[in-house]
Design a protein around this motif. Structure first.
Motif, PDB file in Angstrom:
ATOM      1  N   THR A 115       0.824  -1.210   0.000  1.00  0.00           N
ATOM      2  CA  THR A 115       0.000   0.000   0.000  1.00  0.00           C
ATOM      3  C   THR A 115       0.862   1.264   0.000  1.00  0.00           C
ATOM      4  O   THR A 115       0.369   2.352   0.300  1.00  0.00           O
ATOM      5  CB  THR A 115      -0.962   0.005   1.202  1.00  0.00           C
ATOM      6  OG1 THR A 115      -0.207  -0.105   2.416  1.00  0.00           O
ATOM      7  CG2 THR A 115      -1.952  -1.136   1.101  1.00  0.00           C
TER       8      THR A 115
ATOM      9  N   LYS B 112       3.438   2.078   1.954  1.00  0.00           N
ATOM     10  CA  LYS B 112       3.810   2.570   3.281  1.00  0.00           C
ATOM     11  C   LYS B 112       5.170   2.001   3.676  1.00  0.00           C
ATOM     12  O   LYS B 112       5.486   0.850   3.388  1.00  0.00           O
ATOM     13  CB  LYS B 112       2.772   2.153   4.336  1.00  0.00           C
ATOM     14  CG  LYS B 112       1.368   2.611   4.036  1.00  0.00           C
ATOM     15  CD  LYS B 112       1.259   4.106   4.028  1.00  0.00           C
ATOM     16  CE  LYS B 112      -0.171   4.541   3.752  1.00  0.00           C
ATOM     17  NZ  LYS B 112      -0.254   5.899   3.323  1.00  0.00           N
TER      18      LYS B 112
ATOM     19  N   ARG C 190      -0.733  -0.102  12.654  1.00  0.00           N
ATOM     20  CA  ARG C 190      -1.931   0.497  13.259  1.00  0.00           C
ATOM     21  C   ARG C 190      -2.238   1.861  12.656  1.00  0.00           C
ATOM     22  O   ARG C 190      -3.413   2.203  12.463  1.00  0.00           O
ATOM     23  CB  ARG C 190      -1.735   0.638  14.768  1.00  0.00           C
ATOM     24  CG  ARG C 190      -1.824  -0.661  15.515  1.00  0.00           C
ATOM     25  CD  ARG C 190      -1.609  -0.428  17.000  1.00  0.00           C
ATOM     26  NE  ARG C 190      -1.641  -1.674  17.724  1.00  0.00           N
ATOM     27  CZ  ARG C 190      -0.722  -2.022  18.622  1.00  0.00           C
ATOM     28  NH1 ARG C 190       0.280  -1.206  18.920  1.00  0.00           N
ATOM     29  NH2 ARG C 190      -0.812  -3.180  19.249  1.00  0.00           N
ATOM     30  N   GLU C 191      -1.194   2.631  12.391  1.00  0.00           N
ATOM     31  CA  GLU C 191      -1.358   3.948  11.785  1.00  0.00           C
ATOM     32  C   GLU C 191      -2.006   3.836  10.412  1.00  0.00           C
ATOM     33  O   GLU C 191      -2.848   4.646  10.036  1.00  0.00           O
ATOM     34  CB  GLU C 191       0.030   4.576  11.664  1.00  0.00           C
ATOM     35  CG  GLU C 191       0.090   6.015  11.309  1.00  0.00           C
ATOM     36  CD  GLU C 191       1.545   6.468  11.310  1.00  0.00           C
ATOM     37  OE1 GLU C 191       2.169   6.429  10.225  1.00  0.00           O
ATOM     38  OE2 GLU C 191       2.056   6.840  12.382  1.00  0.00           O
ATOM     39  N   TRP C 192      -1.618   2.800   9.677  1.00  0.00           N
ATOM     40  CA  TRP C 192      -2.138   2.598   8.329  1.00  0.00           C
ATOM     41  C   TRP C 192      -3.580   2.092   8.363  1.00  0.00           C
ATOM     42  O   TRP C 192      -4.464   2.622   7.700  1.00  0.00           O
ATOM     43  CB  TRP C 192      -1.227   1.637   7.566  1.00  0.00           C
ATOM     44  CG  TRP C 192      -1.852   1.085   6.331  1.00  0.00           C
ATOM     45  CD1 TRP C 192      -2.160   1.769   5.194  1.00  0.00           C
ATOM     46  CD2 TRP C 192      -2.284  -0.254   6.129  1.00  0.00           C
ATOM     47  NE1 TRP C 192      -2.748   0.924   4.283  1.00  0.00           N
ATOM     48  CE2 TRP C 192      -2.835  -0.324   4.847  1.00  0.00           C
ATOM     49  CE3 TRP C 192      -2.250  -1.410   6.904  1.00  0.00           C
ATOM     50  CZ2 TRP C 192      -3.354  -1.508   4.319  1.00  0.00           C
ATOM     51  CZ3 TRP C 192      -2.753  -2.577   6.384  1.00  0.00           C
ATOM     52  CH2 TRP C 192      -3.293  -2.614   5.102  1.00  0.00           C
ATOM     53  N   ASP C 193      -3.848   1.018   9.121  1.00  0.00           N
ATOM     54  CA  ASP C 193      -5.188   0.428   9.180  1.00  0.00           C
ATOM     55  C   ASP C 193      -5.340  -0.304  10.512  1.00  0.00           C
ATOM     56  O   ASP C 193      -4.906  -1.450  10.658  1.00  0.00           O
ATOM     57  CB  ASP C 193      -5.385  -0.536   8.011  1.00  0.00           C
ATOM     58  CG  ASP C 193      -6.816  -1.036   7.881  1.00  0.00           C
ATOM     59  OD1 ASP C 193      -7.469  -1.299   8.928  1.00  0.00           O
ATOM     60  OD2 ASP C 193      -7.297  -1.180   6.751  1.00  0.00           O
ATOM     61  N   ALA C 194      -5.946   0.375  11.463  1.00  0.00           N
ATOM     62  CA  ALA C 194      -6.068  -0.176  12.818  1.00  0.00           C
ATOM     63  C   ALA C 194      -6.865  -1.475  12.848  1.00  0.00           C
ATOM     64  O   ALA C 194      -6.554  -2.384  13.628  1.00  0.00           O
ATOM     65  CB  ALA C 194      -6.701   0.862  13.745  1.00  0.00           C
ATOM     66  N   THR C 195      -7.867  -1.589  12.000  1.00  0.00           N
ATOM     67  CA  THR C 195      -8.708  -2.788  11.986  1.00  0.00           C
ATOM     68  C   THR C 195      -7.930  -4.004  11.498  1.00  0.00           C
ATOM     69  O   THR C 195      -7.963  -5.074  12.127  1.00  0.00           O
ATOM     70  CB  THR C 195      -9.963  -2.561  11.115  1.00  0.00           C
ATOM     71  OG1 THR C 195     -10.670  -1.426  11.630  1.00  0.00           O
ATOM     72  CG2 THR C 195     -10.860  -3.778  11.103  1.00  0.00           C
ATOM     73  N   ARG C 196      -7.236  -3.847  10.382  1.00  0.00           N
ATOM     74  CA  ARG C 196      -6.452  -4.976   9.863  1.00  0.00           C
ATOM     75  C   ARG C 196      -5.268  -5.282  10.770  1.00  0.00           C
ATOM     76  O   ARG C 196      -4.875  -6.443  10.918  1.00  0.00           O
ATOM     77  CB  ARG C 196      -6.017  -4.710   8.427  1.00  0.00           C
ATOM     78  CG  ARG C 196      -7.194  -4.935   7.471  1.00  0.00           C
ATOM     79  CD  ARG C 196      -6.907  -4.592   6.055  1.00  0.00           C
ATOM     80  NE  ARG C 196      -5.905  -5.417   5.413  1.00  0.00           N
ATOM     81  CZ  ARG C 196      -5.412  -5.150   4.207  1.00  0.00           C
ATOM     82  NH1 ARG C 196      -5.847  -4.088   3.540  1.00  0.00           N
ATOM     83  NH2 ARG C 196      -4.507  -5.925   3.672  1.00  0.00           N
ATOM     84  N   ALA C 197      -4.704  -4.267  11.378  1.00  0.00           N
ATOM     85  CA  ALA C 197      -3.606  -4.484  12.333  1.00  0.00           C
ATOM     86  C   ALA C 197      -4.102  -5.329  13.502  1.00  0.00           C
ATOM     87  O   ALA C 197      -3.437  -6.288  13.914  1.00  0.00           O
ATOM     88  CB  ALA C 197      -3.060  -3.151  12.836  1.00  0.00           C
TER      89      ALA C 197
ATOM     90  N   GLU D  62      -4.531 -12.418   4.391  1.00  0.00           N
ATOM     91  CA  GLU D  62      -3.692 -11.309   3.919  1.00  0.00           C
ATOM     92  C   GLU D  62      -2.864 -11.733   2.705  1.00  0.00           C
ATOM     93  O   GLU D  62      -2.649 -10.944   1.791  1.00  0.00           O
ATOM     94  CB  GLU D  62      -2.790 -10.787   5.037  1.00  0.00           C
ATOM     95  CG  GLU D  62      -3.529 -10.050   6.134  1.00  0.00           C
ATOM     96  CD  GLU D  62      -4.247  -8.793   5.660  1.00  0.00           C
ATOM     97  OE1 GLU D  62      -3.907  -8.234   4.592  1.00  0.00           O
ATOM     98  OE2 GLU D  62      -5.166  -8.346   6.377  1.00  0.00           O
TER      99      GLU D  62
ATOM    100  N   ARG E  80      -5.054 -11.480  -0.262  1.00  0.00           N
ATOM    101  CA  ARG E  80      -5.197 -10.077  -0.669  1.00  0.00           C
ATOM    102  C   ARG E  80      -3.972  -9.598  -1.445  1.00  0.00           C
ATOM    103  O   ARG E  80      -4.075  -8.731  -2.299  1.00  0.00           O
ATOM    104  CB  ARG E  80      -5.366  -9.185   0.552  1.00  0.00           C
ATOM    105  CG  ARG E  80      -6.713  -9.189   1.162  1.00  0.00           C
ATOM    106  CD  ARG E  80      -6.747  -8.186   2.308  1.00  0.00           C
ATOM    107  NE  ARG E  80      -8.092  -8.049   2.807  1.00  0.00           N
ATOM    108  CZ  ARG E  80      -8.387  -7.818   4.063  1.00  0.00           C
ATOM    109  NH1 ARG E  80      -7.440  -7.686   4.965  1.00  0.00           N
ATOM    110  NH2 ARG E  80      -9.641  -7.704   4.442  1.00  0.00           N
TER     111      ARG E  80
END
Length: 173
Positions: A115, A117, A130-137, A159, A162
């Motif tokens: 992504t 990052k 977590r900063e990028w996507d807290a839910t997936r983290a 993952e 994906r």
């Protein structure tokens, strides 16, 4: 050099212009721009136009984010596939723990890199995730923290799907 002053530890990173450019480029190639982050976000001891120009130049490179080549993506997916199979086959509790930690690390890195990052090591990897996507983290971290190896394997597999799926038969480094 590392110093101790008034009960605090601090490090000084000092480079020539050429030395900084060399190390910064190396860090960027490894997708972990540590010294670039320090330059761009750190506290300057001495400030002049040269520093401002360097900060601007490297801030732009940092903002671009990393680009993961297809060959690098396939290699990373191959490594994750191998670790995933190792976890599913492991019977020794210590081996399961070690493999689980590696799977979290490699999978989190792939998630971030795909992504655009930057990645990190140690405490910085979960922070960046977590900063990028807290839910997936959280979905990746929860089974690791709870020691649920089967759930971790399922999440890693999701993952991996994906990211383009497993890489195994026919893969060449």
């Amino acid at each position: 050099m590392t110093y101790s002053f008034a009960g605090e530890i601090f490090e000084v990173f000092a480079y020539t212009a050429d030395g900084f450019a060399e190390w910064a480029a190396r860090d960027m190639e490894r997708f972990r721009p540590v010294i670039v982050e320090m330059l761009v976000h750190g506290f300057p001891v001495r400030r002049d136009r040269t520093l401002d120009a360097l900060r601007t130049f490297w801030a732009d490179r940092l903002a671009e984010g990393p680009t993961l080549a297809d060959a690098e993506s396939r290699l990373r997916r191959y490594i994750i596939t191998d670790l995933l199979d190792d976890l599913r086959d492991a019977t020794d509790p210590l081996e399961k723990q070690v493999i689980s930690g590696l799977l979290f690390e490699r999978t989190a890195e792939l998630m971030l890199l795909l992504t655009g990052k930057w990645i990190g090591t140690g405490k910085w990897l979960p922070r960046r995730l977590r900063e990028w996507d807290a839910t997936r983290a959280q979905a990746l971290a929860e089974p690791l923290v709870s020691g649920d190896h089967a759930a971790l394997a399922e999440q890693v597999h999701a993952e991996l799907d994906r990211a383009g799926g497993r890489v195994q038969a026919g893969f060449r480094r």
